[in-house]
Design a protein around this motif. Structure first.
Motif, PDB file in Angstrom:
ATOM      1  N   ALA A 105      34.696  50.287  21.063  1.00  8.89           N
ATOM      2  CA  ALA A 105      35.816  49.695  21.368  1.00  8.89           C
ATOM      3  C   ALA A 105      35.862  49.860  23.387  1.00  8.89           C
ATOM      4  N   ALA A 106      36.164  48.051  23.449  1.00  6.77           N
ATOM      5  CA  ALA A 106      36.520  48.462  24.879  1.00  6.77           C
ATOM      6  C   ALA A 106      38.376  48.110  24.749  1.00  6.77           C
ATOM      7  N   THR A 107      38.068  49.124  26.718  1.00  7.54           N
ATOM      8  CA  THR A 107      39.491  48.445  27.016  1.00  7.54           C
ATOM      9  C   THR A 107      40.103  46.970  27.372  1.00  7.54           C
ATOM     10  N   PRO A 108      41.023  46.544  26.243  1.00  5.82           N
ATOM     11  CA  PRO A 108      41.307  45.326  26.873  1.00  5.82           C
ATOM     12  C   PRO A 108      42.265  45.088  28.319  1.00  5.82           C
ATOM     13  N   ARG A 109      42.021  44.292  28.680  1.00  5.65           N
ATOM     14  CA  ARG A 109      42.910  44.214  30.197  1.00  5.65           C
ATOM     15  C   ARG A 109      44.178  43.609  30.194  1.00  5.65           C
ATOM     16  N   PRO A 110      45.380  44.513  30.906  1.00  5.95           N
ATOM     17  CA  PRO A 110      46.618  44.097  30.378  1.00  5.95           C
ATOM     18  C   PRO A 110      47.063  42.839  30.919  1.00  5.95           C
ATOM     19  N   TYR A 111      45.960  41.693  31.787  1.00  2.00           N
ATOM     20  CA  TYR A 111      46.500  40.990  31.450  1.00  2.00           C
ATOM     21  C   TYR A 111      45.718  40.071  31.974  1.00  2.00           C
ATOM     22  N   LEU A 112      45.938  38.212  31.827  1.00  2.00           N
ATOM     23  CA  LEU A 112      45.067  37.066  32.123  1.00  2.00           C
ATOM     24  C   LEU A 112      45.745  36.406  33.179  1.00  2.00           C
ATOM     25  N   PHE A 113      44.875  35.268  33.674  1.00  3.04           N
ATOM     26  CA  PHE A 113      45.084  34.058  33.920  1.00  3.04           C
ATOM     27  C   PHE A 113      44.954  33.327  33.286  1.00  3.04           C
ATOM     28  N   VAL A 114      46.178  31.988  34.121  1.00  3.43           N
ATOM     29  CA  VAL A 114      45.884  30.858  33.768  1.00  3.43           C
ATOM     30  C   VAL A 114      46.187  29.792  34.319  1.00  3.43           C
ATOM     31  N   LYS A 115      45.622  28.161  33.984  1.00  4.20           N
ATOM     32  CA  LYS A 115      45.676  27.382  34.046  1.00  4.20           C
ATOM     33  C   LYS A 115      46.865  26.687  34.588  1.00  4.20           C
ATOM     34  N   THR A 116      47.902  26.647  35.381  1.00  3.12           N
ATOM     35  CA  THR A 116      49.086  25.938  35.045  1.00  3.12           C
ATOM     36  C   THR A 116      48.808  24.413  35.879  1.00  3.12           C
ATOM     37  N   GLU A 117      49.848  24.050  35.808  1.00  6.93           N
ATOM     38  CA  GLU A 117      49.656  22.366  37.233  1.00  6.93           C
ATOM     39  C   GLU A 117      49.194  22.138  38.244  1.00  6.93           C
ATOM     40  N   HIS A 118      49.743  23.405  39.121  1.00  8.91           N
ATOM     41  CA  HIS A 118      49.135  23.546  40.287  1.00  8.91           C
ATOM     42  C   HIS A 118      48.353  24.391  40.602  1.00  8.91           C
ATOM     43  N   ARG A 119      48.264  26.098  40.267  1.00  9.78           N
ATOM     44  CA  ARG A 119      47.334  27.104  40.608  1.00  9.78           C
ATOM     45  C   ARG A 119      47.028  27.944  39.068  1.00  9.78           C
ATOM     46  N   MET A 120      46.851  28.884  39.522  1.00 17.18           N
ATOM     47  CA  MET A 120      45.996  29.836  38.369  1.00 17.18           C
ATOM     48  C   MET A 120      46.979  31.231  38.682  1.00 17.18           C
ATOM     49  N   GLN A 121      47.660  31.144  37.277  1.00 19.74           N
ATOM     50  CA  GLN A 121      48.799  32.372  37.298  1.00 19.74           C
ATOM     51  C   GLN A 121      48.449  33.336  36.252  1.00 19.74           C
ATOM     52  N   ARG A 122      48.913  34.863  37.170  1.00 17.92           N
ATOM     53  CA  ARG A 122      48.749  35.666  35.915  1.00 17.92           C
ATOM     54  C   ARG A 122      49.560  35.959  35.177  1.00 17.92           C
ATOM     55  N   VAL A 123      49.382  36.458  33.980  1.00 21.09           N
ATOM     56  CA  VAL A 123      50.146  37.001  32.559  1.00 21.09           C
ATOM     57  C   VAL A 123      50.561  37.956  33.040  1.00 21.09           C
ATOM     58  N   ASP A 124      51.416  38.919  32.542  1.00 19.38           N
ATOM     59  CA  ASP A 124      51.425  40.002  32.143  1.00 19.38           C
ATOM     60  C   ASP A 124      51.365  40.173  30.449  1.00 19.38           C
ATOM     61  N   LEU A 125      50.532  40.908  30.020  1.00 23.47           N
ATOM     62  CA  LEU A 125      50.971  40.543  28.750  1.00 23.47           C
ATOM     63  C   LEU A 125      51.877  41.374  28.199  1.00 23.47           C
ATOM     64  N   ALA A 126      52.181  42.659  28.580  1.00 19.73           N
ATOM     65  CA  ALA A 126      52.816  43.379  28.083  1.00 19.73           C
ATOM     66  C   ALA A 126      54.549  42.538  27.843  1.00 19.73           C
TER      67      ALA A 126
END
Length: 231
Positions: free
Chosen positions: A125-146
Motif C-alpha cells: 500500500a502506498a499513500t496517495p497524494r491528496p492533490y495533483l498538478f494539471v497543465k492549463t492554458e497558461h500555467r500548472m494548477q494544483r487540484v485538491d482531489l477531495a
C-alpha cells in the motif's frame, strides 16, 4: 517476482474457450492451469489443483455458472464471461471480480486481469497524494482531489468539475485517469470519471453527483459492470 496467477477457463463453447485461453497466454502475470467445456469436471479440478482465478461462463449445460459459484464456496476468485447482461447483479452478489460481456475484447479482458491481480497479488500500500498538478492554458494548477466531483473529457481537454470552479486541463481524459488514485475515482463513460465520494445516488444508467451542475452523469455500456463492481 510474484508467482503467476493460476487460471482455469470454463466454457461449453470451444471457440470461446480457445479465445480466453489465447488471452490468458498473452498476459504475463497469468498462467493457464486448465481449461474445460464441462463445468462439473472443472469444479472437481478446483479441489484437486491450485487454481487462483476462474474465467467462468454462465449459460452451460449440467451446471450453470451461478450454480458453479454456489458450489465453489470461494475456493478461487471468479470473472464471469457471458452474453447475457441480466446476470450481472447476481454475479456481484457472489463477489466476483468482474463481469465480461461477449464478444470480449482483449482490452476488456486485460482490465479484468488487472483487477484480479490487485486482489490476488496486491502491491504494498502506498499513500496517495491528496492533490495533483494539471497543465492549463497558461500555467500548472494544483487540484485538491477531495474537491473534485467529476471529470469530463472533450477531445484533448478535460474539464475538472469541483463545487466551486471548472478547471480546463490540456490533456486527454485517459492520461489524467492514470494520475488519479483508483481508490477514489472510477471511469464510468468514455467521457466521464466520477469521484466515488461525491456520488449521491445511482438510478439505472445514471449517476447523480452531489453538488454538481449538471448533476447527472451517464454510465456507458462498456463500463457498467466494472462500475457496479466498485460500488
Amino acid at each position: 517476482m510474484t508467482d503467476p496467477i493460476q487460471c482455469l477457463v470454463v466454457d461449453d463453447k470451444p471457440l470461446a474457450l480457445d479465445l480466453l485461453t489465447d488471452y490468458v497466454s498473452k498476459v504475463p502475470f497469468l498462467q493457464l492451469a486448465g481449461r474445460s467445456e464441462n463445468p462439473v469436471e472443472a469444479l472437481n479440478w478446483v479441489g484437486e489443483r491450485q487454481v487462483d482465478l476462474i474465467f467462468l461462463d454462465i449459460q452451460m449445460p449440467q451446471l450453470t455458472g451461478l450454480q458453479f459459484l454456489q458450489a465453489l464456496d470461494r475456493r478461487a476468485q471468479v470473472v464471469l464471461t457471458t452474453a447475457y447482461p441480466e446476470h450481472a447483479l447476481a454475479g456481484f452478489e457472489h463477489d466476483v471480480i468482474d463481469y465480461l460481456l461477449k464478444p470480449i475484447s482483449f482490452e476488456r479482458f486485460y482490465q479484468a486481469a488487472q483487477k484480479a491481480q490487485r486482489r490476488l497479488r496486491p502491491a504494498p500500500a502506498a499513500t496517495p497524494r491528496p492533490y495533483l498538478f494539471v497543465k492549463t492554458e497558461h500555467r500548472m494548477q494544483r487540484v485538491d482531489l477531495a474537491e473534485v466531483l467529476y471529470l469530463e473529457g472533450l477531445q484533448n481537454y478535460v474539464i475538472i468539475h469541483t463545487a466551486t470552479e471548472k478547471i480546463i486541463a490540456r490533456q486527454t481524459i485517459s492520461s489524467l485517469e492514470a494520475s488519479l488514485p483508483a481508490s477514489g475515482f472510477v471511469r464510468v463513460h468514455k467521457s466521464f470519471i466520477v469521484s466515488l465520494a461525491h456520488i449521491h445516488t445511482v438510478e439505472r444508467s445514471r449517476i447523480f453527483i452531489r453538488g454538481a451542475a449538471p448533476m447527472v452523469i451517464p454510465v456507458g455500456d462498456a463500463y457498467r459492470s466494472a462500475f457496479y463492481g466498485r460500488l
